[in-house]
Design a protein around this motif. Sequence first.
Motif: not given
Lengths: 268, 303
Positions: B43-44, B46-50
Amino acid sequence: MTTTKSAYTHIQTGPTRKYTVMFQIVAVIVVIAAWYLLTISNLVTSDQVPGLGSTFSSIVQILSRPNTLHDLAVSSYELVAAFAIATIAGIGFGFLLGEYGRRRAGVRRVIEAGLGTALATPKFIFLPVLVLLIGAGYWEKVVYGLSDGIIIMTLSASAAAYTVGENERVLARSYKMSRFQFFWKIFVPSALLPVIEALRISMVLVISGVMLAEMYISNAGMGFLIFKAGTEYNVPLLVGAVIVVAALAVALNSLFQFFERSLGNWHS
Amino acid sequence: MTQATNSLPTSALPQSGASGKSGSGLQGSDGSVEVSGLTVSYTDSKKRKHTVLEDVSFSVPSGTFATVIGPSGSGKSTLLKILGGLYGAESGQVFIGGRQITQPNPDLVTIVFQDSCLLPWRTVLRNVALPLETAGVGRQEREDRAKAVLELVGLGDCMSRFPRELSGGMKQRVAIARGLVVEPSVLLMDEPFAALDEQTRYEMGEELLRLWDRLKSTVIFVTHNLSEAVFLADKVMVLEGRPASVGQTVDVVFSRPRDLGLMVTPEFHMLRDQLYTSLKRDRIRSSGTYSWSHQGNSEEGTQ
Ligand SMILES: Nc1ncnc2c1ncn2[C@@H]1O[C@H](COP(=O)(O)OP(=O)(O)OP(=O)(O)O)[C@@H](O)[C@H]1O
Ligand SMILES: [Mg+2]
């Protein structure tokens, strides 16, 4: 070996170090010579600047008479206690703050800002209030003396914990180090140099703090002796006591510098 | 610099009596690695999941030397961290020697990092003894064992030096010794020789094979370098796609012991070119998203 660049480039080794020592010796000689010339000139009276001889004998007296030795002992106990508490508690708090602050950067920043403000505030002006609140005994002087030192130690240990590398952390985790093991095997050695630097500053602050407290809320100790000598216009005693305290501070400072240097040699 | 680091003695192992080894880790212990359906995300900020790895499955029999290759950013280091129990997977399982890995198991699996990660304030000997120290092994035993492993990697006379007094190759050997000192069943190596010059790199590879030949633990070795991957391995696994999974597995059947002469044989080239083509295909497919940052390495073997 000599070309190895330490991360702490201000640590002097080799020729630079030799010049610094020479400079220090020359400075002491110059000061003593100037002092002597001043006393034999007609510019000042012996009430203003005491003679070398009378100052020297007052130093000898301070270091030999029971009542002044008692003052020295009182100050030493206070200094040792204040310095030890400031160091141990400061490193402990700083470690916790730095480690906790890795997760909660906001909390860490707020606490550090608060400590910075506390450090910048002259606590001297609160001394009378402090006396009213907590009294004027041995521990009160210790508490007053360690207040700045503990802040410096906390801030510096926190910064050190914060900068322990990700590599070392992964290493510690892969060997399943406990928090305790991480503290002793990774944090303490990697923080040692910045912490010893902070110790020197902390020591100066602790000495000033204890001296101030003694001058105002005490009837024993070197600070009290200086204060008393001042009010009694005993100039040789005053200057002698100041020199004893200053010499103590310089000696401790050199001791820490010595540690820094010897650590700097293996801590690259 | 290279000169000084190049000679690992081929002489016999230190006598096990003198080394005080318990012998628990290496002989007979099961170093098989089973990975099934592993999916890993980060999770980066910005709370985006990769998702980095998706449905990765493979198995490595005990005592195998396996290499993992894949473009930069494909998740090779991530895979090793999962195998080492340093990072949790979103789904899927890892079993080593039949034990499920959910946290670090320093007596079963150890990791050698790309950056040797030595503690600068400890001597070589004390760096190598560190894992034993944290495990609570007594001073005498841990020193004996650390000395034995250091002899093994050819650093018997550098034990009291500090890391800054060592060359890059020597540091990496210390790191390998530290990885081996607990006698793990599985040794994970994350591009351990990437920072070394080419000559040293291949020589270290050759030495590593000699070492492994004696110890017979399972090795999973991550690298960018195709020649290195083929030269070392029994089995090469290619991470490809985005998110990555194991695209191709190649069994390398060249006889052992191997020496660097192998690298100039036509069979070696064929195998390496085959892997290169498959990686290139993958890079073109996912155009632009990957960078094959060590592109030059693919030409190394042909000089
Ligand atoms: N701690 C992390 N937090 C967020 N993303 C991460 C983290 N570690 C790795 N990543 C991401 O995961 C992906 C895979 O990283 P990884 O380090 O596993 O790749 P790699 O194959 O080892 O690359 P390289 O060959 O360059 O070492 C990258 O896109 C990286 O940005
Ligand atoms: Mg990597």
